[in-house]
Design an enzyme around this catalytic site. Sequence first.
Site, PDB file in Angstrom:
ATOM      1  N   HIS A  60       5.114 -67.112  -0.033  1.00  0.00           N
ATOM      2  CA  HIS A  60       4.489 -68.079  -0.949  1.00  0.00           C
ATOM      3  C   HIS A  60       4.641 -69.511  -0.398  1.00  0.00           C
ATOM      4  CE1 HIS A  60       3.835 -69.515  -5.316  1.00  0.00           C
ATOM      5  NE2 HIS A  60       4.251 -70.607  -4.689  1.00  0.00           N
ATOM      6  N   GLU A  61       5.855 -69.829   0.095  1.00  0.00           N
ATOM      7  CA  GLU A  61       6.092 -71.197   0.605  1.00  0.00           C
ATOM      8  C   GLU A  61       5.366 -71.433   1.929  1.00  0.00           C
ATOM      9  OE1 GLU A  61       7.202 -73.033  -1.600  1.00  0.00           O
ATOM     10  OE2 GLU A  61       7.997 -71.417  -2.844  1.00  0.00           O
ATOM     11  N   GLY A  67      11.786 -71.925  -4.877  1.00  0.00           N
ATOM     12  CA  GLY A  67      11.260 -72.269  -3.558  1.00  0.00           C
ATOM     13  C   GLY A  67      10.412 -73.519  -3.657  1.00  0.00           C
ATOM     14  N   CYS A 106       4.186 -70.976  -9.851  1.00  0.00           N
ATOM     15  CA  CYS A 106       4.329 -72.043  -8.861  1.00  0.00           C
ATOM     16  C   CYS A 106       4.477 -73.365  -9.580  1.00  0.00           C
ATOM     17  CB  CYS A 106       3.081 -72.059  -7.979  1.00  0.00           C
ATOM     18  SG  CYS A 106       3.099 -73.359  -6.737  1.00  0.00           S
TER      19      CYS A 106
HETATM   20 NI    NI Z   1       4.450 -72.641  -5.103  1.00  0.00          NI
END
Ligand code: NI
Length: 170
Positions: A135-136, A46, A93
């Site tokens: 998360h995005e 992502g 991430c």
């Molecule tokens: Ni991230």
Amino acid sequence: MTIFHICTYPEKVLSQPAEPITSIDEDVIKLADHMAETMYNAPGIGLAANQVGVAKRLLVADIAPRGPESELIVLANPEIVAAEGEVIIEEGCLSVPEYQAEVKRHEKITVRGLDLNGEEVEIEAEGLLAVVLQHEIDHLNGILFIDRLSKLKRDLVKRRLRKKKTKEQS
Ligand code: NI
């Protein structure tokens, strides 16, 4: 192929809410294209536009980038319109290198946004896809997954990342 530079903490663009996209024009389509290439190349599952330094509300995701189930999702102005349940998954991430931690998220969500045709779409997601989308969308609101950890853990990892960055720049 265009691979963007991926911003890492504490770059400012990551902690600022991104701006809504007003129309799906050629620039947005190109941006989505290059974001997808950057995500697959990283490799990641992502990516939000502000991670590549563009403060626009656009995300790409593919939770099975190498498998037969591979499916690229591109969403502009994504918004969570329904959420239920709870799930805890270890997250990482691209903007927080070399760190993983468990984060509590909703297990199922419904996300509304625009696709690249400018059509409103609704995605019902659960499990990993639900986590990735949350998360995005957090990224687009200027929130990193480490912001969702306990203060102790968060301070520790932020200090470590700032130190690492200073070292790289000196
Ligand atoms: Ni991230």
